[in-house]
Design a protein around this motif. Structure first.
Motif, PDB file in Angstrom:
ATOM      1  N   ILE A 179     -43.272 -15.847  -1.867  1.00 47.81           N
ATOM      2  CA  ILE A 179     -42.740 -17.162  -1.511  1.00 47.81           C
ATOM      3  C   ILE A 179     -41.901 -17.057  -0.231  1.00 47.81           C
ATOM      4  O   ILE A 179     -41.999 -17.892   0.665  1.00 47.81           O
ATOM      5  CB  ILE A 179     -41.907 -17.750  -2.678  1.00 47.81           C
ATOM      6  CG1 ILE A 179     -42.849 -18.106  -3.836  1.00 47.81           C
ATOM      7  CG2 ILE A 179     -41.132 -18.991  -2.227  1.00 47.81           C
ATOM      8  CD1 ILE A 179     -42.154 -18.560  -5.093  1.00 47.81           C
ATOM      9  N   LYS A 180     -41.099 -15.986  -0.176  1.00 51.34           N
ATOM     10  CA  LYS A 180     -40.271 -15.770   1.023  1.00 51.34           C
ATOM     11  C   LYS A 180     -41.135 -15.644   2.274  1.00 51.34           C
ATOM     12  O   LYS A 180     -40.774 -16.091   3.349  1.00 51.34           O
ATOM     13  CB  LYS A 180     -39.422 -14.507   0.865  1.00 51.34           C
ATOM     14  CG  LYS A 180     -38.055 -14.826   0.270  1.00 51.34           C
ATOM     15  CD  LYS A 180     -37.179 -13.579   0.212  1.00 51.34           C
ATOM     16  CE  LYS A 180     -36.058 -13.762  -0.810  1.00 51.34           C
ATOM     17  NZ  LYS A 180     -35.728 -12.499  -1.484  1.00 51.34           N
ATOM     18  N   THR A 193     -43.745 -12.355  -6.822  1.00 51.97           N
ATOM     19  CA  THR A 193     -43.809 -13.799  -6.553  1.00 51.97           C
ATOM     20  C   THR A 193     -42.753 -14.207  -5.526  1.00 51.97           C
ATOM     21  O   THR A 193     -43.055 -14.882  -4.538  1.00 51.97           O
ATOM     22  CB  THR A 193     -43.585 -14.611  -7.854  1.00 51.97           C
ATOM     23  OG1 THR A 193     -44.439 -14.090  -8.855  1.00 51.97           O
ATOM     24  CG2 THR A 193     -43.890 -16.085  -7.646  1.00 51.97           C
ATOM     25  N   ASN A 194     -41.500 -13.777  -5.775  1.00 54.76           N
ATOM     26  CA  ASN A 194     -40.418 -14.144  -4.865  1.00 54.76           C
ATOM     27  C   ASN A 194     -40.686 -13.654  -3.442  1.00 54.76           C
ATOM     28  O   ASN A 194     -40.456 -14.372  -2.468  1.00 54.76           O
ATOM     29  CB  ASN A 194     -39.082 -13.584  -5.365  1.00 54.76           C
ATOM     30  CG  ASN A 194     -38.591 -14.337  -6.595  1.00 54.76           C
ATOM     31  OD1 ASN A 194     -39.238 -15.301  -7.045  1.00 54.76           O
ATOM     32  ND2 ASN A 194     -37.472 -13.909  -7.152  1.00 54.76           N
ATOM     33  N   LYS A 225     -47.967 -21.821  -6.233  1.00 58.07           N
ATOM     34  CA  LYS A 225     -49.175 -21.672  -7.026  1.00 58.07           C
ATOM     35  C   LYS A 225     -50.004 -20.477  -6.562  1.00 58.07           C
ATOM     36  O   LYS A 225     -50.445 -19.654  -7.384  1.00 58.07           O
ATOM     37  CB  LYS A 225     -50.024 -22.949  -6.914  1.00 58.07           C
ATOM     38  CG  LYS A 225     -50.735 -23.277  -8.207  1.00 58.07           C
ATOM     39  CD  LYS A 225     -51.314 -24.672  -8.158  1.00 58.07           C
ATOM     40  CE  LYS A 225     -52.107 -24.933  -9.417  1.00 58.07           C
ATOM     41  NZ  LYS A 225     -52.719 -26.256  -9.411  1.00 58.07           N
ATOM     42  N   ILE A 270     -40.600 -10.301  -8.912  1.00 60.13           N
ATOM     43  CA  ILE A 270     -40.265  -9.709  -7.603  1.00 60.13           C
ATOM     44  C   ILE A 270     -41.409  -9.964  -6.616  1.00 60.13           C
ATOM     45  O   ILE A 270     -41.188 -10.385  -5.476  1.00 60.13           O
ATOM     46  CB  ILE A 270     -40.000  -8.184  -7.733  1.00 60.13           C
ATOM     47  CG1 ILE A 270     -38.720  -7.956  -8.555  1.00 60.13           C
ATOM     48  CG2 ILE A 270     -39.883  -7.523  -6.359  1.00 60.13           C
ATOM     49  CD1 ILE A 270     -38.462  -6.509  -8.929  1.00 60.13           C
TER      50      ILE A 270
END
Lengths: 119, 336, 154
Positions: C56-57, C52-53, C63, C50
């Protein structure tokens, strides 16, 4: 992006393996052995090129377990060895995991200053 | 052979010393156990106003000794010698308690058998005519022991189902020459028995053969039937060790089976998440100085065999993979 | 000549006793332990995913996002260890709380807290590595070996 359920399944499965090892080798394998074992074996599997596919499907499910930490060490060493040779082989692993290790030490120290065990 | 020695390993006291007074103090968790109300003091926290667990344990021992003496209206300085020990390296708690109590002191280490060891030596010193009033005491503290023998307190580990929980507890007995009441009539000093068990999370299994050996020796030396005692109580084998000892009784042909129980099983409720039960020198000391001696005083028990069992490993030797040498000493306490 | 025979006898007795111990010894609750380890371990990794996502968003590359995820989880583990909650969870979850990076953080924080009373330099400062030290030693050694193999094979 990796779906959450894949992270759950892959992460859960890696933990499950650890639990099975501990329960069936009692009292020989302690939590300390599990930490050391996961990092070492994770790094070896990663060095052979088999861990990246797991990260691709499992995302954090493969990166968060300590085998993922071993994967980071191995990949860091390999990449740095490619670009900087022997010096890279020496520094690459630590460099790639430096954030995590430093965070753990700093937070650990701060927690020790702020909290007392069981009171 | 000396008139006081009987059989291979036992002694009988010609002038049985009496247990003149005693006291027990237990920690919060122990206070919640089934015998919680039988102890003199139930602590509300683990630190006793000190800033380390080691100091807290030392204070615990000191308070228990002081209380045992004060029950007779005596000050600590009216005892001639203190025999005490604990689980920490260099028996630190006992040494520091003795520093404050400021009376002659012999430090003992017998792990969880220390209470039995101190009672035997105390009784011998009295029957031998060296002293008139001796204090035998031990303590243990869950957190000071846990960090020395096992893991850091806050480290997440799953305890083995056979693991025992080191009790936060202390007991002290004032022994006097002559006198009336409960008396120590005989004792058996055990041998080290090592059945090559090396799991520090299963000390009950390591200690059960030592308990079996000492109990068998005691009954043989004293020429007693196996059901002579109203109760044989070990301290502390826990549920795994006690189950093993019952099997060893059968193997050794102790028929009829002795009426047997274990302090490690008695101290906590099964619901308290302590796995195989209690351990630590304080457990058997507090059980003896709390419920057991009270029962004897009320006449509910008249002949008690108190068997202290000790797992004598050190963190260093366990780390090196050595097996656990174990010992058990038996003390016969009778209402006469 | 008597000694070896005695030793044999003693070994036989120890072996016989070991069999008795194995028979009496309570077994771990395998199924329950495994379910707990799987679910809690899975949940910790899912929380990681959650984070990480989310990163990224917000435009971070993968990385850096996974690196920051590790740091966040380490922070949470340190906090829960300090509050005395991590070991309560670990009692049930076992490997589910040891295998994730949070277990590594817990080992570091717990050892550090434990030796506070021995002082901040040679208490906390030294003992902070008592469990994590071996992990880092083996991790570093293996990474260097892998790096060297890479250098040689190229």
């Amino acid at each position: 992006m990796v779906p959450l359920y894949m992270a759950f399944i892959i992460g859960g499965a890696l933990c499950l393996i650890g639990q099975i090892i501990m329960d069936f080798t009692k009292p020989k394998i302690t939590p300390g052995h599990i930490l050391v074992g996961y990092i070492t074996i994770g790094a070896i599997i990663s060095g052979m090129g088999f861990y990246q596919p797991l990260v691709d499907i499992g995302g954090a499910g493969a990166a968060v377990p300590l085998s993922g930490f071993g994967h980071l060490l191995a990949q860091g060493a390999i990449e740095a060895a490619d670009s900087k040779g022997i010096l890279g082989a020496l520094s690459g692993g630590v460099a790639s995991t430096a954030a995590g290790i430093t965070a753990a030490i700093v937070f650990g120290y701060v927690a020790a200053v702020l909290f007392n065990p069981k009171d | 052979m000396s008139a006081k020695k009987k059989g291979m390993q036992s002694v009988v006291f010609l002038n049985p010393p009496c247990l003149a007074s005693w006291a027990s103090i237990v920690g919060p968790k122990e206070g919640e156990g089934p015998w919680g109300n039988s102890f003199d003091v139930k602590l509300s926290d683990y630190l006793l106003g000190e800033n380390t667990w080691e100091k807290a344990e030392s204070k615990l021992l000191q308070d228990t000794v002081t209380m045992a003496m004060s029950k007779q209206g005596l000050g600590v300085d009216e005892a001639e010698i203190l025999l005490a020990g604990d689980l920490l390296n260099q028996i630190a708690s006992a040494n520091f308690a003795a520093r404050s109590l400021n009376i002659p002191f012999l430090g003992l280490f017998g792990a969880c058998s220390t209470m039995a060891e101190s009672l035997i030596l105390g009784a011998m010193l009295l029957d031998g005519g060296f002293y008139q009033r001796v204090i035998a005491a031990t303590s243990s503290h869950h957190y000071s022991a846990e960090r020395q023998f096992r893991f850091a307190i806050e480290q997440g580990v799953q305890r083995s189902p056979s693991a025992q929980w080191t009790a936060t507890a202390s007991g002290a007995v004032v022994l006097e020459a002559g006198g009336a009441g409960l008396k120590i009539t005989a004792a058996t000093v055990g041998k080290i028995i090592d059945m090559e068990q090396s799991d520090v999370n299963n000390m009950g299994a390591a200690m059960a053969p030592a308990a079996a050996d000492t109990i068998k020796m005691h009954l043989a030396d004293m020429e007693l039937a196996s059901d002579h005692y109203d109760l044989i109580v070990t301290g502390d084998l826990g549920s795994v060790g006690a189950a093993l000892l019952r099997q060893l009784f059968v193997r050794d042909g102790l028929v009829p089976a002795p009426n047997y129980s274990d302090c490690g099983i008695l101290l906590y409720d099964e619901k308290q998440d302590v796995h195989a039960g209690a351990s630590g020198c304080g457990c058997s000391a507090a059980m003896l100085c709390g419920p057991l001696l009270a029962k004897m005083q009320r006449g509910e028990l008249n002949k008690l065999l108190f068997v202290g069992t000790g797992a004598l490993m050190s963190p260093t030797t366990s780390f090196q993979g050595e097996s656990i040498p174990c010992i058990a000493h038996a003390v016969a306490i009778e209402n006469i | 000549m008597n000694m070896p025979q005695n030793q044999q006898l003693k070994q036989a007795e120890a072996a016989e006793y070991k069999a008795l111990v194995d028979q009496v010894n309570p077994k771990p609750t395998y199924i329950k332990n495994c379910v707990w380890a799987f679910v809690i371990g899975g949940l910790i990794c899912m929380i990681g995913q959650i984070i990480t996502n989310g990163l990224i968003k917000s435009g971070m590359e993968l990385k850096a996002a996974s690196s920051l995820t590790s740091v966040s989880l380490i922070f949470l583990a340190a906090l829960f260890t300090g509050l005395g909650l991590y070991d309560e969870l670990a009692k049930r979850a076992g490997a589910g709380t040891i295998v994730p990076i949070t277990g590594f953080a817990n080992a570091i924080v717990a050892s550090a807290m434990e030796f506070k009373r021995e002082g901040y330099i040679f208490g906390v400062g030294a003992k902070i590595f008592s469990v994590a030290g071996p992990t880092l030693v083996f991790g570093f050694v293996i990474s260097v070996i892998i790096g060297l193999i890479k250098v040689i094979t190229d």
